[in-house]
Write an enzyme that holds these catalytic residues in place. Structure first.
Site, short mmCIF file in Angstrom:
data_model
loop_
_atom_site.label_atom_id
_atom_site.label_comp_id
_atom_site.label_asym_id
_atom_site.label_seq_id
_atom_site.Cartn_x
_atom_site.Cartn_y
_atom_site.Cartn_z
N HIS A 5 0.79 -1.22 0.00
CA HIS A 5 0.00 0.00 0.00
C HIS A 5 0.83 1.28 0.00
O HIS A 5 0.27 2.37 -0.11
CB HIS A 5 -0.93 0.01 1.22
CG HIS A 5 -1.73 -1.24 1.35
ND1 HIS A 5 -1.35 -2.29 2.17
CD2 HIS A 5 -2.88 -1.63 0.75
CE1 HIS A 5 -2.24 -3.27 2.07
NE2 HIS A 5 -3.17 -2.90 1.22
N ARG A 44 -2.91 3.87 -4.80
CA ARG A 44 -4.35 4.03 -4.61
C ARG A 44 -4.75 5.47 -4.33
O ARG A 44 -5.80 5.73 -3.73
CB ARG A 44 -4.86 3.12 -3.48
CG ARG A 44 -4.68 1.63 -3.74
CD ARG A 44 -5.11 0.80 -2.56
NE ARG A 44 -4.97 -0.63 -2.84
CZ ARG A 44 -5.95 -1.52 -2.76
NH1 ARG A 44 -7.15 -1.15 -2.42
NH2 ARG A 44 -5.71 -2.79 -3.02
N VAL A 89 -4.64 14.15 12.26
CA VAL A 89 -5.22 15.49 12.21
C VAL A 89 -6.47 15.40 11.34
O VAL A 89 -6.38 15.28 10.12
CB VAL A 89 -4.21 16.53 11.67
CG1 VAL A 89 -3.20 16.90 12.73
CG2 VAL A 89 -3.48 16.02 10.43
N MET A 181 -13.79 8.50 13.30
CA MET A 181 -13.81 7.10 12.88
C MET A 181 -12.46 6.39 12.96
O MET A 181 -12.36 5.26 12.49
CB MET A 181 -14.35 7.00 11.45
CG MET A 181 -15.77 7.53 11.28
SD MET A 181 -16.43 7.29 9.60
CE MET A 181 -16.72 5.51 9.62
N GLU A 182 -11.44 7.03 13.55
CA GLU A 182 -10.12 6.40 13.45
C GLU A 182 -9.27 6.40 14.72
O GLU A 182 -8.38 5.55 14.85
CB GLU A 182 -9.30 7.10 12.35
CG GLU A 182 -9.81 6.91 10.95
CD GLU A 182 -10.86 7.94 10.53
OE1 GLU A 182 -11.57 7.70 9.54
OE2 GLU A 182 -10.96 8.98 11.21
N SER A 204 -16.04 19.72 12.58
CA SER A 204 -16.48 20.07 11.22
C SER A 204 -17.98 20.17 11.10
O SER A 204 -18.50 20.79 10.18
CB SER A 204 -15.96 19.04 10.22
OG SER A 204 -16.47 17.75 10.54
N ASP A 205 -18.70 19.53 12.04
CA ASP A 205 -20.16 19.61 12.01
C ASP A 205 -20.69 19.35 13.41
O ASP A 205 -20.02 18.73 14.24
CB ASP A 205 -20.75 18.60 11.02
CG ASP A 205 -20.35 17.17 11.34
OD1 ASP A 205 -21.17 16.44 11.91
OD2 ASP A 205 -19.21 16.78 11.02
#
Length: 239
Positions: A5, A44, A89, A181-182, A204-205
């Protein structure tokens, strides 16, 4: 040598890597904040760059969305390219009314509904916490910049479109500062392979109010967060 990857060689990456989810944000960070930049990965489309910040070699590379994706890149960076510290970040959504749009959140730890860390930890709960020195350096860097940051727990979700919105009430009750999510996955990978990790997010929201930033803004702004991350690296070198 190159992995499935990452098409780089040993020495192409610095020992510290900033990792946004979006590879285009990685490109923006490299072009905006680093000098003598060169591309070190494009497999990718997951762009990676190495340059210098105030003379200090630093890399930046995207990690994609979700714990499975970020875990692949974090693992390979640590085990195949000698990376010692990862600073995610990214962006997060707020569930508490006292957390505002564009606030910077430093994650001391991350709860999760993912089972990835349980798979690593013999089906027991693993406390996915950030490295203390990295956390302290980020807080100190924010203070030096005059940026008021929030420090506390994140929640790393497996699903972006959750079927259980009542879970947001539970998160608010437990004081979760941001949903992303990470973070929990990156902390787990770092622990497994002997590295250190920290997550810094910009709100961000807002899940409660519906306020949100634009995709373009998420890709090309959030500069306070980036500068805090970069300055924290320098503080770590001087400790």
């Amino acid at each position: 040598m190159a992995t499935p990857h990452i098409n780089a060689e040993m020495g192409d990456f610095a020992d510290v890597v900033l990792m946004p989810g979006d590879p285009l944000r990685a490109k923006f960070i490299a072009e905006t904040f680093l000098q003598d930049v060169r591309e070190v990965n494009n497999v990718r489309g997951m762009l990676g760059f190495t340059g210098t910040y105030k003379g200090r070699k630093i890399s930046v590379m995207g990690h994609g969305m979700g714990i499975p994706s970020c875990s692949i890149y974090a693992k390979e960076l640590i085990t195949d390219f000698g990376v010692k510290k990862i600073i995610r970040v990214g962006s997060c959504g707020a569930v508490r009314t006292d957390v505002k749009l564009r606030d910077v959140v430093i994650g001391m730890g991350a709860c999760t509904d993912s089972k990835v860390n349980r798979m690593r930890f013999k089906d027991h709960d693993y406390a996915a916490i950030a490295d203390f020195e990295m956390t302290r350096n980020a807080v100190d860097a924010a203070k030096a910049k005059g940026v008021n940051v929030r420090v506390g727990n994140l929640f790393s979700a497996d699903l972006f479109y959750t079927p259980d919105p009542q879970m947001f009430d539970v998160m608010e009750k437990y004081g979760i500062l941001g949903v992303e999510m990470e973070a929990a996955g990156i902390c787990g990978v770092a622990a497994e392979f002997g590295a250190k990790a920290l997550t810094i997010c910009t709100v961000s929201d807002h899940i409660r109010t519906g306020e949100q930033t634009t995709a373009a803004e998420r890709q090309t702004t959030f500069n306070d967060m980036i500068e805090i991350a970069l300055e924290s690296v320098l503080l770590g070198d001087n400790a």
